[in-house]
Write a protein that holds these residues in place. Structure first.
Motif, short mmCIF file in Angstrom:
data_model
loop_
_atom_site.label_atom_id
_atom_site.label_comp_id
_atom_site.label_asym_id
_atom_site.label_seq_id
_atom_site.Cartn_x
_atom_site.Cartn_y
_atom_site.Cartn_z
N VAL A 339 53.91 13.71 35.41
CA VAL A 339 54.58 13.27 34.42
C VAL A 339 56.04 13.18 35.40
O VAL A 339 56.99 12.90 35.87
N GLN A 340 56.16 13.98 36.73
CA GLN A 340 57.07 14.42 37.51
C GLN A 340 56.94 13.30 38.76
O GLN A 340 58.03 12.57 39.69
N THR A 341 55.89 13.07 39.00
CA THR A 341 55.81 12.17 40.02
C THR A 341 55.90 11.16 39.50
O THR A 341 56.39 10.14 40.12
N ALA A 342 55.63 11.05 38.07
CA ALA A 342 55.64 9.67 38.24
C ALA A 342 57.78 9.40 37.34
O ALA A 342 57.65 8.21 37.80
N LEU A 343 58.10 10.29 37.42
CA LEU A 343 59.75 9.93 37.05
C LEU A 343 60.03 9.60 38.76
O LEU A 343 60.90 8.53 38.76
N PHE A 344 59.50 10.64 39.59
CA PHE A 344 60.23 10.19 40.95
C PHE A 344 59.82 9.11 41.29
O PHE A 344 60.76 8.38 41.75
N LEU A 345 58.89 7.96 40.88
CA LEU A 345 58.53 6.87 41.79
C LEU A 345 59.28 5.71 40.66
O LEU A 345 59.76 5.26 41.18
N VAL A 346 59.50 6.27 39.46
CA VAL A 346 60.81 4.92 38.63
C VAL A 346 62.06 5.34 39.08
O VAL A 346 62.48 4.12 39.15
N VAL A 347 61.97 6.59 39.61
CA VAL A 347 63.69 6.85 40.18
C VAL A 347 63.27 5.71 41.84
O VAL A 347 64.77 4.96 42.00
N GLY A 348 62.45 5.88 42.20
CA GLY A 348 62.31 4.92 43.15
C GLY A 348 62.61 3.56 43.27
O GLY A 348 63.25 3.03 43.51
N LEU A 349 62.33 3.07 42.21
CA LEU A 349 62.43 1.68 41.57
C LEU A 349 63.74 1.28 41.47
O LEU A 349 64.24 0.28 41.45
N ILE A 350 64.42 1.89 40.49
CA ILE A 350 65.38 2.50 40.33
C ILE A 350 66.80 2.00 41.51
O ILE A 350 67.38 1.13 41.25
#
Lengths: 525, 161
Positions: A339-350
């Motif tokens: 979940v933490q990795t997924a969040l950071f990837l999504v933030v990269g997209l943001i």
């Protein structure tokens, strides 16, 4: 029955060889990705195979056929196999994401030719640390992954990354020195660094010395895992790296420290002398970390603080020292990596869409990129522990284990855990509202979202959901893993079948040298 | 039987190395920190030698009587540790040089956010402002301008705030 032990070294060997190959292909930027994606896919397959096979009992490989206590051995038990599977799935997703990112912005000044080999070496280091059955080899695994992470965190060598990187590097080296000192003292006290043999010999040495060794090892791992008083380096150094690098660091590197803590606490130091102190540290980590997150305006820093905070949950599980505690802690590690990795990837997209990571500048993304809004929301709710997601299952397990322990301290931790969970929900909802719903300050620069980047991020969010739907079998698996950890004998018997030596070819030669070994042990026993 | 009584000279040397190493580690300049880490690493390596017991004959099976051999295992571990320290040292040197190229100093800086909070506290302002009134200066810009203690002759923007 087939002998499957040849699979055990593969998660270390494949990435290392692929790293060499990728380095040799540094002039062929099209071949490099093929090599690294193939390698990491193979690692994932091998890890999945291990996950199934070792459910019947640990697999042991004496490297180079040197028998266990003298030679190095690799051990895959349920805990290692689970960690391997989750981490290889995560590294594969992050690699695919970074490939798409590299394709999408050609201008990226980072020396991409070094990225692939380094990323593969990082994977090899992580896998080595998970598989190692030897304290010194865990140290080597740590150093492999640290050296790779140094290169990745300073990728491109910009001023900001050098600044953040120097803090990270100095802290990491300090923890390595501490670890090395701990290993030297362990060897001086027991005459071995093999985990299985240590498990036999450590109970025989002076209790004071044993506590000293335990404290030193915990100190070294606590710096790596970012447990409260030793966590200050993390939120300042992680966010400056490129998004995929931050994601994989946040997901994996701290968890390697947690894994090492679980392994040493269960195998080497059962009995839990320091559990009360660990409980307090867990509480402090949870509360201080999440208060930092609540106060943050930068979304990457916010996530770094939630990372620190949720390490506290795992330490809580470790400090409980019960079957239920270990079970929940292991499940929580698996959940938190994804979940933490997924969040950071999504933030990269943001950051790509909104052009900033500052929550005051971001805004209106829900209209621009509804996919991101959904991905961020699901992952954020998962982290906060909203039922029925996997974060809820992990937290519920921890809280149940804490209530079952029924001491005033464990009740305090249970309350602290609930409060932290609520504050996580608050911090993430605030971030979600600000980034996706408030009126945008400036026109966002682009709405183009490369599918190759959204795909892996969505896949990781999906893995988080799989952890939820497969919660029953998975929880049963971690329960069996925890049970074997508490028992300790499956691990020791697998490594040292006769209680003395492993099964390498050198066993008969070494029998003659046994005299020295026994004298060493006897001199201190 | 290997004599496990530690050699006093080695023990004192280890103590001195660790003391000096810790002192240097607390310095601002990355090159001094680097020397500190080298000293610490060497202290740890010597500790391994002590952990292996007293020096003995070369550990080659068949050449020496087995009871008189030195313990080879810590020596192998020390060799590994030395190689690792060498690699890390090279990397830190490169980083210090890169930092000097970019900023003309190789200082390991404080957490930028800690600094900002401390500054606001000194001015008796709330440390968290909802409206992000300092957004004119991002954390990155603040970091680039900030200097700590080794700013001989450099513009002292940070002083007096």
């Amino acid at each position: 029955m087939n002998d499957w032990s040849w699979i055990v070294p593969l998660p270390v060997m494949i990435p290392l060889f692929a790293a060499g190959l990728a380095l040799a292909l540094f002039r062929r930027p099209r071949l490099q990705p093929i090599v690294s994606v193939t390698a990491l896919s193979l690692v994932l397959v091998a890890s999945l195979a291990l996950l199934v096979i070792v459910d019947d009992g640990p697999l042991v490989v004496d490297v180079g056929d040197w028998a266990a206590p003298v030679g190095i051995d690799l051990v895959a038990d349920r805990l290692s196999a689970l960690m391997l599977t989750i981490s290889s799935a995560v590294t594969l997703c992050v690699l695919l994401y970074s490939l798409a990112q590299g394709r999408d912005d050609e201008e990226e000044s980072a020396p991409i030719s070094i990225y692939h080999p380094t990323f593969l070496v990082l994977t090899a280091g992580v896998c080595n640390a998970f598989l190692s059955g030897d304290l010194f080899n865990i140290y080597v695994g740590f150093e492999i992954l640290l050296a790779a992470s140094f290169v990745l965190i300073t990728l491109g060598g910009t001023g900001e990354r050098i600044r953040a990187g120097s803090i990270y590097v100095v802290v990491a080296l300090l923890s390595s020195v501490l670890f090395l000192v701990a290993i030297a003292l362990v060897y001086a006290a027991t005459g071995t660094v093999n985990l299985a043999q240590l498990a036999i010999r450590l109970p025989e040495i002076d209790p004071g010395v044993r506590v000293l060794l335990q404290v030193l090892l915990l100190l070294a791992f606590a710096i790596k895992a970012a447990i409260f008083p030793l966590s200050a380096w993390l939120p300042d150094s992680y966010p400056t790296a490129p998004a995929p690098v931050t994601a994989v660091f946040a997901g994996l590197l701290t968890k390697v420290g947690i894994y090492a803590m679980i392994r040493t606490q269960t195998l080497l130091f059962p009995g839990g002398q320091l559990d009360d102190i660990l409980m307090w540290l867990a509480l402090a980590t949870m509360v201080v970390g999440i208060l930092g997150a609540v106060a943050q305006d930068d979304i990457k820093r916010l996530l770094s603080f939630t990372l620190v905070s949720h390490i506290g949950y795992m330490v809580f599980g470790i400090a409980l020292s019960t079957d239920a505690g270990w079970t929940a802690a292991i499940y929580y590690v698996a959940h938190h990596i994804t979940v933490q990795t997924a969040l950071f990837l999504v933030v990269g997209l943001i950051e790509r869409v909104g052009g900033s990571t500052s929550l005051t500048r971001l805004g209106g993304l829900a209209r621009l990129a509804p996919v991101l809004a959904v991905l961020f929301f699901v992952a954020a709710m998962n982290l906060a522990g909203i039922p029925p997601l996997s974060g809820f299952l992990g937290k519920l397990g921890l809280l149940e284990a804490g209530v079952h322990e029924a001491t005033p301290l464990s009740y305090t931790l249970v309350v602290g855990g609930v409060v932290t969970s609520l504050l996580t929900l608050y911090a993430l909802t605030k971030a979600w509202n600000k980034a996706f719903w408030q009126p945008p300050e400036a026109e966002p620069r682009s709405t183009h979202l490369p599918l190759g980047m959204v795909g892996p991020a969505a896949a990781l969010v999906g893995v988080g959901l799989v952890l939820t739907f497969a919660g029953g079998p998975l929880y049963a698996y971690t329960d069996r893993a925890a049970h074997a950890l508490t028992e300790r004998t499956p691990y020791i018997d697998a490594v040292l079948p006769d209680g003395e030596r492993g099964t390498g070819d050198s066993a008969d030669i070494a029998d003659r040298g046994n005299e020295v070994e026994i004298d060493l042990g006897g001199g201190h026993g | 039987m290997i004599d496990m009584t530690p050699n006093l000279v080695l023990v004192i040397t280890i103590g001195v190395l660790f003391t000096a190493g810790v002192y240097l580690l607390l310095e601002r300049s990355l090159s001094r920190v680097l020397i500190g880490i080298i000293l610490l690493g060497n202290g740890a390596n010597l500790l391994f030698l002590v952990a292996g017991g007293a020096a003995g004959r070369p550990p080659i099976v068949g050449l020496e009587p087995e009871g008189q051999m030195a313990d080879p295992l810590p020596q192998a571990m020390v060799l590994t540790a030395i190689v690792i320290t060498l690699g890390m040292t090279a990397f830190l040197l490169a980083m210090a040089y890169r930092s000097w190229q970019l900023h003309r100093h190789d200082e390991v800086q404080d957490d930028v956010e800690d600094r900002r909070i401390a500054r606001r506290a000194a001015r008796d302002e709330p440390t968290v402002l909802g409206d992000d009134s300092e957004s004119a200066e991002t954390l990155d810009e603040a970091a680039a301008a900030a200097r700590d203690e080794t700013d001989h002759g450099a513009p002292a923007q940070e002083r007096g705030r």
